[in-house]
Write an enzyme that holds these catalytic residues in place. Structure first.
Site, PDB file in Angstrom:
ATOM      1  N   SER A 108       0.854  -1.181   0.000  1.00  0.00           N
ATOM      2  CA  SER A 108       0.000   0.000   0.000  1.00  0.00           C
ATOM      3  C   SER A 108       0.896   1.239   0.000  1.00  0.00           C
ATOM      4  O   SER A 108       2.039   1.191   0.448  1.00  0.00           O
ATOM      5  CB  SER A 108      -0.852  -0.052   1.262  1.00  0.00           C
ATOM      6  OG  SER A 108      -1.214   1.232   1.652  1.00  0.00           O
ATOM      7  N   SER A 109       0.347   2.354  -0.485  1.00  0.00           N
ATOM      8  CA  SER A 109       1.181   3.555  -0.597  1.00  0.00           C
ATOM      9  C   SER A 109       1.532   4.153   0.774  1.00  0.00           C
ATOM     10  O   SER A 109       2.371   5.048   0.858  1.00  0.00           O
ATOM     11  CB  SER A 109       0.486   4.601  -1.471  1.00  0.00           C
ATOM     12  OG  SER A 109      -0.763   4.920  -0.922  1.00  0.00           O
ATOM     13  N   CYS A 110       0.920   3.633   1.863  1.00  0.00           N
ATOM     14  CA  CYS A 110       1.253   4.154   3.195  1.00  0.00           C
ATOM     15  C   CYS A 110       2.642   3.702   3.658  1.00  0.00           C
ATOM     16  O   CYS A 110       3.110   4.114   4.711  1.00  0.00           O
ATOM     17  CB  CYS A 110       0.202   3.775   4.224  1.00  0.00           C
ATOM     18  SG  CYS A 110       0.201   2.020   4.580  1.00  0.00           S
ATOM     19  N   TYR A 137       0.884  -0.964  10.418  1.00  0.00           N
ATOM     20  CA  TYR A 137       0.494  -1.582   9.142  1.00  0.00           C
ATOM     21  C   TYR A 137       1.602  -1.387   8.110  1.00  0.00           C
ATOM     22  O   TYR A 137       1.991  -2.330   7.404  1.00  0.00           O
ATOM     23  CB  TYR A 137      -0.805  -0.916   8.675  1.00  0.00           C
ATOM     24  CG  TYR A 137      -1.384  -1.485   7.418  1.00  0.00           C
ATOM     25  CD1 TYR A 137      -2.018  -2.725   7.439  1.00  0.00           C
ATOM     26  CD2 TYR A 137      -1.326  -0.793   6.217  1.00  0.00           C
ATOM     27  CE1 TYR A 137      -2.567  -3.255   6.289  1.00  0.00           C
ATOM     28  CE2 TYR A 137      -1.874  -1.314   5.067  1.00  0.00           C
ATOM     29  CZ  TYR A 137      -2.499  -2.539   5.111  1.00  0.00           C
ATOM     30  OH  TYR A 137      -3.037  -3.062   3.968  1.00  0.00           O
ATOM     31  N   LYS A 141       3.917  -4.123   5.987  1.00  0.00           N
ATOM     32  CA  LYS A 141       3.956  -4.143   4.515  1.00  0.00           C
ATOM     33  C   LYS A 141       5.396  -3.959   3.995  1.00  0.00           C
ATOM     34  O   LYS A 141       5.786  -4.597   3.020  1.00  0.00           O
ATOM     35  CB  LYS A 141       3.057  -3.046   3.947  1.00  0.00           C
ATOM     36  CG  LYS A 141       1.584  -3.323   4.152  1.00  0.00           C
ATOM     37  CD  LYS A 141       1.169  -4.500   3.313  1.00  0.00           C
ATOM     38  CE  LYS A 141      -0.268  -4.876   3.506  1.00  0.00           C
ATOM     39  NZ  LYS A 141      -0.634  -6.092   2.780  1.00  0.00           N
ATOM     40  N   HIS A 180     -13.171   4.468   3.466  1.00  0.00           N
ATOM     41  CA  HIS A 180     -12.293   5.513   2.935  1.00  0.00           C
ATOM     42  C   HIS A 180     -13.149   6.631   2.336  1.00  0.00           C
ATOM     43  O   HIS A 180     -14.368   6.513   2.227  1.00  0.00           O
ATOM     44  CB  HIS A 180     -11.371   4.920   1.865  1.00  0.00           C
ATOM     45  CG  HIS A 180     -10.404   3.926   2.410  1.00  0.00           C
ATOM     46  ND1 HIS A 180     -10.228   2.678   1.863  1.00  0.00           N
ATOM     47  CD2 HIS A 180      -9.554   3.990   3.463  1.00  0.00           C
ATOM     48  CE1 HIS A 180      -9.311   2.011   2.555  1.00  0.00           C
ATOM     49  NE2 HIS A 180      -8.898   2.786   3.527  1.00  0.00           N
TER      50      HIS A 180
HETATM   51  N1  LIG Z   1      -8.440  -0.820  -0.504  1.00  0.00           N
HETATM   52  C1  LIG Z   1      -7.470  -0.001  -0.849  1.00  0.00           C
HETATM   53  O1  LIG Z   1      -7.682   1.213  -1.111  1.00  0.00           O
HETATM   54  C2  LIG Z   1      -6.061  -0.512  -0.972  1.00  0.00           C
HETATM   55  C3  LIG Z   1      -5.119   0.363  -1.437  1.00  0.00           C
HETATM   56  C4  LIG Z   1      -3.813  -0.057  -1.562  1.00  0.00           C
HETATM   57  C5  LIG Z   1      -3.484  -1.372  -1.217  1.00  0.00           C
HETATM   58  N2  LIG Z   1      -4.413  -2.223  -0.781  1.00  0.00           N
HETATM   59  C6  LIG Z   1      -3.940  -3.573  -0.408  1.00  0.00           C
HETATM   60  O2  LIG Z   1      -4.667  -4.643  -0.970  1.00  0.00           O
HETATM   61  C7  LIG Z   1      -4.713  -5.744  -0.071  1.00  0.00           C
HETATM   62  C8  LIG Z   1      -6.142  -6.191   0.129  1.00  0.00           C
HETATM   63  O3  LIG Z   1      -6.926  -5.103   0.584  1.00  0.00           O
HETATM   64  P1  LIG Z   1      -8.504  -5.025   0.385  1.00  0.00           P
HETATM   65  O4  LIG Z   1      -8.836  -3.592   0.313  1.00  0.00           O
HETATM   66  O5  LIG Z   1      -8.925  -5.960  -0.697  1.00  0.00           O
HETATM   67  O6  LIG Z   1      -8.992  -5.593   1.795  1.00  0.00           O
HETATM   68  P2  LIG Z   1     -10.344  -6.378   2.159  1.00  0.00           P
HETATM   69  O7  LIG Z   1     -11.420  -6.016   1.205  1.00  0.00           O
HETATM   70  O8  LIG Z   1     -10.552  -6.191   3.615  1.00  0.00           O
HETATM   71  O9  LIG Z   1      -9.932  -7.893   1.904  1.00  0.00           O
HETATM   72  C9  LIG Z   1      -8.983  -8.534   2.704  1.00  0.00           C
HETATM   73  C10 LIG Z   1      -9.079 -10.014   2.481  1.00  0.00           C
HETATM   74  O10 LIG Z   1      -8.145 -10.680   3.319  1.00  0.00           O
HETATM   75  C11 LIG Z   1      -8.774 -11.777   3.937  1.00  0.00           C
HETATM   76  N3  LIG Z   1      -8.174 -12.037   5.252  1.00  0.00           N
HETATM   77  C12 LIG Z   1      -7.889 -11.135   6.245  1.00  0.00           C
HETATM   78  N4  LIG Z   1      -7.318 -11.752   7.277  1.00  0.00           N
HETATM   79  C13 LIG Z   1      -7.239 -13.083   6.951  1.00  0.00           C
HETATM   80  C14 LIG Z   1      -6.744 -14.235   7.615  1.00  0.00           C
HETATM   81  N5  LIG Z   1      -6.214 -14.168   8.839  1.00  0.00           N
HETATM   82  N6  LIG Z   1      -6.851 -15.427   6.975  1.00  0.00           N
HETATM   83  C15 LIG Z   1      -7.378 -15.512   5.747  1.00  0.00           C
HETATM   84  N7  LIG Z   1      -7.847 -14.466   5.062  1.00  0.00           N
HETATM   85  C16 LIG Z   1      -7.776 -13.261   5.664  1.00  0.00           C
HETATM   86  C17 LIG Z   1     -10.232 -11.407   4.062  1.00  0.00           C
HETATM   87  O11 LIG Z   1     -10.988 -12.588   4.098  1.00  0.00           O
HETATM   88  P3  LIG Z   1     -12.523 -12.644   4.643  1.00  0.00           P
HETATM   89  O12 LIG Z   1     -13.289 -11.678   3.795  1.00  0.00           O
HETATM   90  O13 LIG Z   1     -12.941 -14.061   4.432  1.00  0.00           O
HETATM   91  O14 LIG Z   1     -12.415 -12.196   6.074  1.00  0.00           O
HETATM   92  C18 LIG Z   1     -10.448 -10.617   2.772  1.00  0.00           C
HETATM   93  O15 LIG Z   1     -10.797 -11.492   1.708  1.00  0.00           O
HETATM   94  C19 LIG Z   1      -4.033  -5.264   1.214  1.00  0.00           C
HETATM   95  O16 LIG Z   1      -2.721  -5.740   1.235  1.00  0.00           O
HETATM   96  C20 LIG Z   1      -4.035  -3.768   1.103  1.00  0.00           C
HETATM   97  O17 LIG Z   1      -2.928  -3.182   1.713  1.00  0.00           O
HETATM   98  C21 LIG Z   1      -5.710  -1.840  -0.645  1.00  0.00           C
END
Ligand SMILES: NC(=O)c1ccc[n+]([C@@H]2O[C@H](COP(=O)([O-])OP(=O)(O)OC[C@H]3O[C@@H](n4cnc5c(N)ncnc54)[C@H](OP(=O)(O)O)[C@@H]3O)[C@@H](O)[C@H]2O)c1
Length: 309
Positions: A108-110, A137, A141, A180
């Site tokens: 992530s950009s953070c 966090y 990362k 967000h």
């Molecule tokens: N959203 C943004 O704006 C953004 C921006 C930059 C980077 N990212 C990066 O993208 C990645 C995913 O983010 P997201 O936004 O897609 O998050 P999200 O919608 O919350 O999805 C996270 C996923 O991880 C799974 N998970 C969490 N803890 C787990 C564990 N202990 N065991 C198995 N599965 C687990 C969750 O499963 P369940 O649903 O089954 O709980 C869910 O499918 C992260 O690394 C984040 O830093 C996101």
């Protein structure tokens, strides 16, 4: 990747993971697997190793993480650092031990220093202090991307990382307590329209500049990197374009067709004045975003309306 290669998307039901699955399927990949959190807790090392031993995935997208907004990040830093380190340590080490051909780690950009020059180049990593509210966090990362680098350096594992900017789109979190800025504004404008309210309040002055990438573009970029990039250094994924929060709010107001007024509450914090990724490295590898902001917001709004129906 061959069209029938076994590809494991960790976090396949999340915002990012679900978009990667859609993208892979649209490109004809036929053997994409995933496990929910309930089926496989990635913080449990034994379970993760058993899964890799049995399934033997050839490619891994690591999009599972313990994520949250500023409030959750600063209230529960111990969980944020511990769970994310556990998830990534277990998956990356299992990928090494069970001979995964290639792995993409999502950051992530953070991860970049709080006072970074703008736009942010990959090389600015570890050049200054982190933003304290999401330090736990960010440290997890940073460790993840360094772990990929070091496994590549020491063992020749093809483990790469990418750092996406702010994402939005289908499956986003529209809960006003934890969401967000983009989904929060879409929801606020929608509810104001339905309830015939005269105005919508937007936090801050409206002046900060932010970058937004549609999650389908991000997924396309991730699959592109998996197919075309083997470098040691992580790669930023973004549009390289920015808008003020005021411009963002105005576009959402038009898309939602809310006819009332827009009011900025400057008693609320603005956050950092500008945050923009330098995407020249990604463009040099041959990938560029396609979905313009207004079209992406229309898509996200449509998904939100359908989801509440
Ligand atoms: N959203 C943004 O704006 C953004 C921006 C930059 C980077 N990212 C990066 O993208 C990645 C995913 O983010 P997201 O936004 O897609 O998050 P999200 O919608 O919350 O999805 C996270 C996923 O991880 C799974 N998970 C969490 N803890 C787990 C564990 N202990 N065991 C198995 N599965 C687990 C969750 O499963 P369940 O649903 O089954 O709980 C869910 O499918 C992260 O690394 C984040 O830093 C996101």
């Amino acid at each position: 990747m061959k069209k029938d290669s076994k590809i494991y998307v960790a976090g396949h039901r999340g915002l990012v993971g679900s978009a990667i699955v859609r993208n892979l399927k649209s490109k004809g990949y036929t053997n994409v697997i995933g496990k929910t959190h309930k089926e496989l807790d990635l913080t449990n090392q034994l379970e993760v190793r058993k899964f890799f031993e049995e399934e033997k995935p050839e490619y891994v997208f690591l999009a599972a993480a313990h994520v949250g907004g500023i409030n959750a990040n600063s209230t529960y830093p111990a969980e944020f650092i511990y769970e994310n380190l556990e998830i990534q340590n277990n998956v990356i080490k299992a990928a090494h031990d069970f001979k995964v051909k290639k792995l993409l780690f999502l950051g992530s950009s953070c991860i970049y220093p709080k006072m970074c020059p703008q736009p942010i180049k990959e090389e600015y990593l570890l050049s200054g202090y982190l933003e304290p509210t999401n330090e736990a966090y960010a440290l997890a990362k940073i460790s993840g991307l360094k772990m990929c680098q070091f496994f590549k350096k020491q063992y020749g594992d093809n483990f790469i990382s990418c750092m996406p900017t702010n994402l939005y789109g289908p499956n986003d979190n529209f809960d006003l307590e934890t969401s967000h800025v983009m989904p929060a504004l879409i929801r606020k404008f929608h509810e104001a329209k339905v309830n015939n309210e005269p105005f919508v309040e937007v936090w801050g002055t409206g002046k900060p500049l932010r970058e937004f990438l549609h999650v389908d573009d991000m997924a396309d970029g991730c699959v592109y990197l998996m197919e075309n990039y083997d470098g040691e250094e992580h790669v930023n994924i973004g549009t390289g374009k920015e808008v003020t929060i005021r411009e963002l709010a105005e576009i959402i107001k038009e898309v939602v067709e809310f006819n009332g007024e827009l009011r900025f509450n400057s008693d609320k914090p603005d956050g950092t004045p500008r945050k923009l990724l330098d995407v020249s490295k990604l463009e040099g590898v041959g990938w560029k975003y396609k979905i313009e902001l207004r079209d992406g917001i229309k898509d996200s709004y449509e998904w939100f309306v359908n989801s509440i129906k």
